[in-house]
Every structure is written in structure tokens, then in C-alpha cells.
Design a protein around this motif. Structure first.
Motif, PDB file in Angstrom:
ATOM      1  N   VAL A   3       1.112   7.237 -10.776  1.00  0.00           N
ATOM      2  CA  VAL A   3       1.366   5.904 -10.222  1.00  0.00           C
ATOM      3  C   VAL A   3       2.844   5.543 -10.354  1.00  0.00           C
ATOM      4  O   VAL A   3       3.458   5.003  -9.426  1.00  0.00           O
ATOM      5  CB  VAL A   3       0.494   4.858 -10.936  1.00  0.00           C
ATOM      6  CG1 VAL A   3       0.871   3.452 -10.489  1.00  0.00           C
ATOM      7  CG2 VAL A   3      -0.977   5.127 -10.680  1.00  0.00           C
ATOM      8  N   THR A   4       3.432   5.840 -11.513  1.00  0.00           N
ATOM      9  CA  THR A   4       4.848   5.514 -11.739  1.00  0.00           C
ATOM     10  C   THR A   4       5.745   6.269 -10.778  1.00  0.00           C
ATOM     11  O   THR A   4       6.665   5.700 -10.169  1.00  0.00           O
ATOM     12  CB  THR A   4       5.245   5.845 -13.189  1.00  0.00           C
ATOM     13  OG1 THR A   4       4.423   5.096 -14.087  1.00  0.00           O
ATOM     14  CG2 THR A   4       6.714   5.508 -13.436  1.00  0.00           C
ATOM     15  N   THR A   5       5.482   7.548 -10.611  1.00  0.00           N
ATOM     16  CA  THR A   5       6.294   8.363  -9.698  1.00  0.00           C
ATOM     17  C   THR A   5       6.145   7.874  -8.266  1.00  0.00           C
ATOM     18  O   THR A   5       7.127   7.819  -7.509  1.00  0.00           O
ATOM     19  CB  THR A   5       5.885   9.842  -9.795  1.00  0.00           C
ATOM     20  OG1 THR A   5       6.050  10.284 -11.149  1.00  0.00           O
ATOM     21  CG2 THR A   5       6.741  10.701  -8.877  1.00  0.00           C
ATOM     22  N   ALA A   6       4.921   7.514  -7.881  1.00  0.00           N
ATOM     23  CA  ALA A   6       4.701   7.006  -6.520  1.00  0.00           C
ATOM     24  C   ALA A   6       5.443   5.690  -6.308  1.00  0.00           C
ATOM     25  O   ALA A   6       6.002   5.445  -5.234  1.00  0.00           O
ATOM     26  CB  ALA A   6       3.207   6.817  -6.278  1.00  0.00           C
ATOM     27  N   GLY A   7       5.450   4.836  -7.331  1.00  0.00           N
ATOM     28  CA  GLY A   7       6.199   3.585  -7.220  1.00  0.00           C
ATOM     29  C   GLY A   7       7.681   3.834  -7.031  1.00  0.00           C
ATOM     30  O   GLY A   7       8.346   3.164  -6.219  1.00  0.00           O
ATOM     31  N   ASN A   8       8.223   4.798  -7.766  1.00  0.00           N
ATOM     32  CA  ASN A   8       9.637   5.146  -7.602  1.00  0.00           C
ATOM     33  C   ASN A   8       9.906   5.741  -6.222  1.00  0.00           C
ATOM     34  O   ASN A   8      10.962   5.508  -5.621  1.00  0.00           O
ATOM     35  CB  ASN A   8      10.063   6.139  -8.684  1.00  0.00           C
ATOM     36  CG  ASN A   8      10.068   5.517 -10.069  1.00  0.00           C
ATOM     37  OD1 ASN A   8      10.224   4.302 -10.203  1.00  0.00           O
ATOM     38  ND2 ASN A   8       9.884   6.339 -11.089  1.00  0.00           N
ATOM     39  N   ALA A   9       8.951   6.502  -5.704  1.00  0.00           N
ATOM     40  CA  ALA A   9       9.115   7.103  -4.379  1.00  0.00           C
ATOM     41  C   ALA A   9       9.151   6.046  -3.286  1.00  0.00           C
ATOM     42  O   ALA A   9       9.809   6.222  -2.249  1.00  0.00           O
ATOM     43  CB  ALA A   9       7.977   8.095  -4.111  1.00  0.00           C
ATOM     44  N   ALA A  10       8.441   4.941  -3.513  1.00  0.00           N
ATOM     45  CA  ALA A  10       8.417   3.862  -2.523  1.00  0.00           C
ATOM     46  C   ALA A  10       9.630   2.943  -2.618  1.00  0.00           C
ATOM     47  O   ALA A  10       9.865   2.127  -1.721  1.00  0.00           O
ATOM     48  CB  ALA A  10       7.135   3.043  -2.681  1.00  0.00           C
ATOM     49  N   ALA A  11      10.409   3.066  -3.697  1.00  0.00           N
ATOM     50  CA  ALA A  11      11.520   2.142  -3.952  1.00  0.00           C
ATOM     51  C   ALA A  11      12.555   2.068  -2.832  1.00  0.00           C
ATOM     52  O   ALA A  11      13.092   0.983  -2.566  1.00  0.00           O
ATOM     53  CB  ALA A  11      12.194   2.493  -5.274  1.00  0.00           C
TER      54      ALA A  11
ATOM     55  N   TRP B 265       0.774  -1.235   0.000  1.00  0.00           N
ATOM     56  CA  TRP B 265       0.000   0.000   0.000  1.00  0.00           C
ATOM     57  C   TRP B 265       0.809   1.290   0.000  1.00  0.00           C
ATOM     58  O   TRP B 265       0.241   2.361  -0.215  1.00  0.00           O
ATOM     59  CB  TRP B 265      -0.956   0.006   1.207  1.00  0.00           C
ATOM     60  CG  TRP B 265      -2.061  -0.978   1.046  1.00  0.00           C
ATOM     61  CD1 TRP B 265      -2.145  -2.236   1.553  1.00  0.00           C
ATOM     62  CD2 TRP B 265      -3.264  -0.784   0.283  1.00  0.00           C
ATOM     63  NE1 TRP B 265      -3.298  -2.853   1.181  1.00  0.00           N
ATOM     64  CE2 TRP B 265      -4.022  -1.980   0.393  1.00  0.00           C
ATOM     65  CE3 TRP B 265      -3.777   0.265  -0.461  1.00  0.00           C
ATOM     66  CZ2 TRP B 265      -5.251  -2.140  -0.224  1.00  0.00           C
ATOM     67  CZ3 TRP B 265      -5.003   0.103  -1.075  1.00  0.00           C
ATOM     68  CH2 TRP B 265      -5.729  -1.083  -0.950  1.00  0.00           C
ATOM     69  N   LEU B 266       2.113   1.223   0.227  1.00  0.00           N
ATOM     70  CA  LEU B 266       2.894   2.465   0.273  1.00  0.00           C
ATOM     71  C   LEU B 266       2.833   3.254  -1.032  1.00  0.00           C
ATOM     72  O   LEU B 266       2.691   4.486  -0.990  1.00  0.00           O
ATOM     73  CB  LEU B 266       4.356   2.163   0.645  1.00  0.00           C
ATOM     74  CG  LEU B 266       5.262   3.391   0.811  1.00  0.00           C
ATOM     75  CD1 LEU B 266       4.743   4.304   1.928  1.00  0.00           C
ATOM     76  CD2 LEU B 266       6.703   2.960   1.107  1.00  0.00           C
TER      77      LEU B 266
ATOM     78  N   TRP C 250       8.598  12.596   4.132  1.00  0.00           N
ATOM     79  CA  TRP C 250       8.251  11.216   3.759  1.00  0.00           C
ATOM     80  C   TRP C 250       9.456  10.395   3.301  1.00  0.00           C
ATOM     81  O   TRP C 250       9.569   9.210   3.613  1.00  0.00           O
ATOM     82  CB  TRP C 250       7.176  11.223   2.667  1.00  0.00           C
ATOM     83  CG  TRP C 250       7.624  11.886   1.391  1.00  0.00           C
ATOM     84  CD1 TRP C 250       7.487  13.195   1.060  1.00  0.00           C
ATOM     85  CD2 TRP C 250       8.290  11.254   0.293  1.00  0.00           C
ATOM     86  NE1 TRP C 250       8.025  13.449  -0.165  1.00  0.00           N
ATOM     87  CE2 TRP C 250       8.537  12.272  -0.671  1.00  0.00           C
ATOM     88  CE3 TRP C 250       8.714   9.961   0.023  1.00  0.00           C
ATOM     89  CZ2 TRP C 250       9.176  12.016  -1.883  1.00  0.00           C
ATOM     90  CZ3 TRP C 250       9.358   9.702  -1.177  1.00  0.00           C
ATOM     91  CH2 TRP C 250       9.592  10.709  -2.111  1.00  0.00           C
ATOM     92  N   LEU C 251      10.386  11.019   2.565  1.00  0.00           N
ATOM     93  CA  LEU C 251      11.525  10.262   2.044  1.00  0.00           C
ATOM     94  C   LEU C 251      12.398   9.744   3.184  1.00  0.00           C
ATOM     95  O   LEU C 251      12.890   8.599   3.121  1.00  0.00           O
ATOM     96  CB  LEU C 251      12.360  11.131   1.099  1.00  0.00           C
ATOM     97  CG  LEU C 251      13.580  10.439   0.472  1.00  0.00           C
ATOM     98  CD1 LEU C 251      13.169   9.197  -0.305  1.00  0.00           C
ATOM     99  CD2 LEU C 251      14.332  11.412  -0.447  1.00  0.00           C
ATOM    100  N   LEU C 252      12.561  10.533   4.227  1.00  0.00           N
ATOM    101  CA  LEU C 252      13.343  10.094   5.389  1.00  0.00           C
ATOM    102  C   LEU C 252      12.668   8.902   6.056  1.00  0.00           C
ATOM    103  O   LEU C 252      13.330   7.904   6.359  1.00  0.00           O
ATOM    104  CB  LEU C 252      13.489  11.250   6.378  1.00  0.00           C
ATOM    105  CG  LEU C 252      14.182  10.901   7.708  1.00  0.00           C
ATOM    106  CD1 LEU C 252      15.617  10.433   7.473  1.00  0.00           C
ATOM    107  CD2 LEU C 252      14.138  12.101   8.667  1.00  0.00           C
ATOM    108  N   TRP C 253      11.360   8.998   6.279  1.00  0.00           N
ATOM    109  CA  TRP C 253      10.658   7.915   6.980  1.00  0.00           C
ATOM    110  C   TRP C 253      10.651   6.627   6.151  1.00  0.00           C
ATOM    111  O   TRP C 253      10.849   5.533   6.694  1.00  0.00           O
ATOM    112  CB  TRP C 253       9.214   8.335   7.300  1.00  0.00           C
ATOM    113  CG  TRP C 253       9.070   9.688   7.906  1.00  0.00           C
ATOM    114  CD1 TRP C 253       8.177  10.661   7.552  1.00  0.00           C
ATOM    115  CD2 TRP C 253       9.833  10.247   8.987  1.00  0.00           C
ATOM    116  NE1 TRP C 253       8.342  11.783   8.317  1.00  0.00           N
ATOM    117  CE2 TRP C 253       9.344  11.562   9.209  1.00  0.00           C
ATOM    118  CE3 TRP C 253      10.889   9.783   9.777  1.00  0.00           C
ATOM    119  CZ2 TRP C 253       9.870  12.400  10.194  1.00  0.00           C
ATOM    120  CZ3 TRP C 253      11.414  10.622  10.751  1.00  0.00           C
ATOM    121  CH2 TRP C 253      10.905  11.903  10.955  1.00  0.00           C
TER     122      TRP C 253
END
Length: 413
Positions: A255-263, A242-243, A311-314
């Protein structure tokens, strides 16, 4: 026997274990990148096709006790051979055929794969505890890192392979890694005798109270580690599932950017798997490592609730935690179990209960999100699961009342 054990504890065996570990996640993570092609090729909708990813996690729970029994019967070394043969067979069966026969083959192969990988999940901690007692944290860290590295390779390379070979050829191609691992394993262990097999093949010795299933399940450390691993598994599968959608809503991106952000959550697991053994090597107490990993896990839901702009830190801290926490849990198993029988049953119990809880996470989180209509309730559930694992590890790392028996005692059973 001492010379054999020293040989077994050498670098060659560790390398063979790590090559084996490459195969414990690649068959699973190779499927999502081509899931749309799989669904089309087999005539399945996305929900049914998604079961091909979910079934192995269910096997990790259901098959764990049987995996423990197999290891007891044939010995850890032979169990690895069985697991690799299962991975090869399952990978090839899963990609065989189209239409109705293809669907049957896909699900049959997936069950074979899940069962074989479950044997690997249980047997590697047993081998580490028995053959690398002085380097348990390092060996567990390398094992965890290698599994994550295999996941990265499979996720990155399967789609390009599919462009050349088709989806069936792409997922079948990962059987080559298992074939290589099988050759490496057989060559490495051909001169090594397994004392456990010798004892079982003759007259099996009576198990001590603490080695039976009842004895293992009565040990408080078993349940502390089970709660910790259940919290770890639930949190991992919830965040993995779900992240990306959470970040898409939070950041208002594609969606693609969010997937990369969760990587970073997946990629930094390798760093966590390495950092824990390094910290322990500098004489940082296990309790210190456990508390640190627990806090890093807690930082994800708490941080996104209180300071979502960071968010990126967490996400990065939680990625380190999910890799490092795996090492913490199974290093504690290696340190606190006295015999092979006790180790394999403890690992099986921890994984059976833990993965059962983890398998519920995607559905549970989806239901909470639907009912609540937002992400705050989801983050509170994640906060509860991460606090549970942190608390359980705090309990598990209390100093044991009695010193651990000698390694000779461990090998004798």
C-alpha cells in the motif's frame, strides 16, 4: 478610478491573492494524514470520519450560488475577508473538544470551512478577471500552483505536527496561515476602493440579460465550461481516490509503495499550472493549450488500458493535465465574461454543477470496480470522463462571434 484599478492590478494585490489561495486546500488536505487519530479521538469509524474530507467538496457545489450572492452584496475584496475569517473559525471549531461535543464541533467546523472555501473558489476567478485582465492566464496559473503547493505542505507536515501537538493541535495550527493571509489582505486592500461595492451600496444598476442567472445559463459557453469542469472534477476525484489501489493491483506492491507511485499525479499539478501560462505567453492559442491538456488527461486511462507497463508516464502526464486544465477552464471564463456579475455567476454555475459531479466519483468508481471485478471497466469510465472534458473544451475555445467589450464596460458592472 483608473489609478486605483492600476494599483489593484499590481504585484501587491496578486501576492495577497496568492497568500489567500494557500488557505483554499490546506484545511482539507491536512486531515487525511491524521485520519486514523481523528477517528480514534472522536470515537468514529473510518467511514463516518471520511465524511470530514468529503463534506467540503459537497459544499463547493451546494454553496456556490450563495457565494455568488455574497460577492454581489459585499464586493470581491470584502468577500475574501469573510472567507478568511470563515477558514480561521472553521479550522479552530473543527479541532475543539472530544467525545460527543468533539464530533459536533468537527462536523460544524467542517461545514463552516467548506462554505468559506467555496467563497474563495468563486471570488478568486472574479478578482483575476476584473483586476488582472491582461494577465489572467498567469494569475490563474499562479493561483492554481499556490493551492497545490498548500496541499503538498499540509500533506507533508501535518503528521509531524501531530507527533508534537496531537491531532487537534496539528490541524488547528493551519489557522495560523489563514491569520497571516488575513493580515496581508487587509493591509494590501486598505486603500483600494471596490467600485462594485459603491454601485451596490447606492442604487443597484439593472442587470443586463446576459448577467442574470437565466442569461448566464443560456450562454452556450457556460455549459461547455460546465461539462469541461465536471469532467475534470470527476476524473480528479476518481483518480485521487482509486489510483493507489489500482497501482497496487497492477504492480503487485505494498500500500505504501502504491501511494508513492501515485504521488506524481498530485505533485506535477504545479508544473501543469505553470506550463499553461508559459505556453500562452509564447502565443500558443488557447485552443492549442486546451487540446494538449485534454490529450494528456486522456492518456491516463487509455495508456493504462493499452500499455500499463508505462504507468509512470501516464500518471505523470495526467498530473500535468489536472493542474493545467484548471488554468485553461478559468482563463477561458476570464476571457469570455464581460462583467463582474456575469463572471461571478458563470464561475458559480460551473463550480456548482462540476463539483456536484465530482463528488459522485469515488462512490461511482468503487461501484463499477465491484460490479466488474476489475479495473478495465473503471478505466473505460475514466476514458469517457476525460474525453468529455476534452470535447467540451474544444467547443469552449471556438472563436467567439463578437469581440469582447472594453475593460471599462467590464468594470462598470
Amino acid at each position: 478610478m483608473s489609478n486605483i484599478r492600476r494599483t489593484a492590478g499590481g504585484s501587491a494585490l496578486l501576492v495577497a491573492v496568492l497568500v489567500f489561495a494557500l488557505n483554499l486546500r490546506t484545511p482539507i488536505t491536512s486531515l487525511p494524514p491524521v485520519m486514523a487519530d481523528v477517528a480514534t479521538g472522536l470515537g468514529l469509524d473510518q467511514t463516518v470520519a471520511g465524511l470530514l474530507v468529503g463534506i467540503p467538496a459537497l459544499c463547493f457545489s451546494v454553496v456556490a450560488p450563495a457565494a455568488s450572492a455574497l460577492i454581489a452584496r459585499v464586493g470581491p475584496y470584502s468577500a475574501v475577508t469573510v472567507a478568511l475569517m470563515g477558514v480561521i473559525a472553521g479550522t479552530l471549531i473543527r479541532s475543539a473538544g472530544t467525545g460527543t461535543l468533539g464530533v459536533v464541533a468537527a462536523f460544524t467546523g467542517t461545514v463552516v470551512l467548506g462554505s468559506a472555501i467555496t467563497v474563495g473558489n468563486v471570488v478568486v476567478p472574479v478578482i483575476i478577471a476584473r483586476d488582472f485582465p491582461a494577465r489572467a492566464a498567469l494569475a490563474t496559473g499562479l493561483y492554481s500552483s499556490t493551492m497545490n503547493l498548500g496541499s503538498v505542505f499540509a500533506t507533508s507536515l501535518t503528521a509531524p505536527f501531530a507527533a508534537l501537538l496531537g491531532w487537534q493541535g496539528a490541524i488547528a495550527s493551519w489557522s495560523v496561515v489563514a491569520v497571516v493571509a488575513l493580515v496581508v489582505w487587509l493591509v494590501t486592500t486598505r486603500h483600494l476602493t471596490d467600485p462594485h461595492v459603491t454601485r451596490v451600496a447606492a442604487v443597484a444598476p439593472a442587470e443586463r440579460t446576459g448577467e442574470t442567472w437565466g442569461g448566464v445559463l443560456r450562454r452556450p459557453i457556460t455549459w461547455a465550461l460546465t461539462v469541461a469542469f465536471a469532467g475534470q472534477s470527476f476524473s480528479y476525484y476518481a483518480v485521487t481516490g482509486w489510483l493507489p489501489e489500482l497501482l497496487r493491483d497492477l504492480l503487485d506492491v505494498s500500500v505504501t509503495t502504491a501511494g508513492n507511485a501515485a504521488a506524481p499525479f498530485q505533485g506535477l499539478a504545479i508544473a501543469g499550472s505553470v506550463l499553461v501560462p508559459l505556453a500562452l505567453a509564447t502565443r500558443i492559442p488557447m485552443r492549442g493549450a486546451a487540446v494538449t491538456m485534454g490529450l494528456l488527461w486522456v492518456s491516463l486511462p487509455l495508456g493504462l488500458l493499452l500499455a500499463p507497463e508505462w504507468w509512470l508516464l501516464w500518471v505523470s502526464l495526467a498530473g500535468i493535465a489536472q493542474g493545467g486544465n484548471f488554468v485553461v477552464i478559468f482563463t477561458i471564463v476570464a476571457q469570455r465574461c464581460r462583467t463582474v456579475a456575469q463572471t461571478r455567476r458563470t464561475v458559480a454555475a460551473v463550480q456548482a454543477f462540476g463539483y456536484a459531479v465530482g463528488a459522485t466519483a469515488p462512490t461511482a468508481i468503487g461501484a463499477v470496480h465491484t460490479v466488474a471485478g476489475g479495473w478495465n471497466a473503471v478505466l473505460l469510465v475514466l476514458l469517457g470522463s476525460t474525453l468529455a472534458l476534452a470535447t467540451a473544451e474544444l467547443i469552449a475555445t471556438r472563436r467567439p462571434r463578437r469581440p469582447r467589450p472594453s475593460q471599462e464596460d467590464f468594470h462598470s458592472h
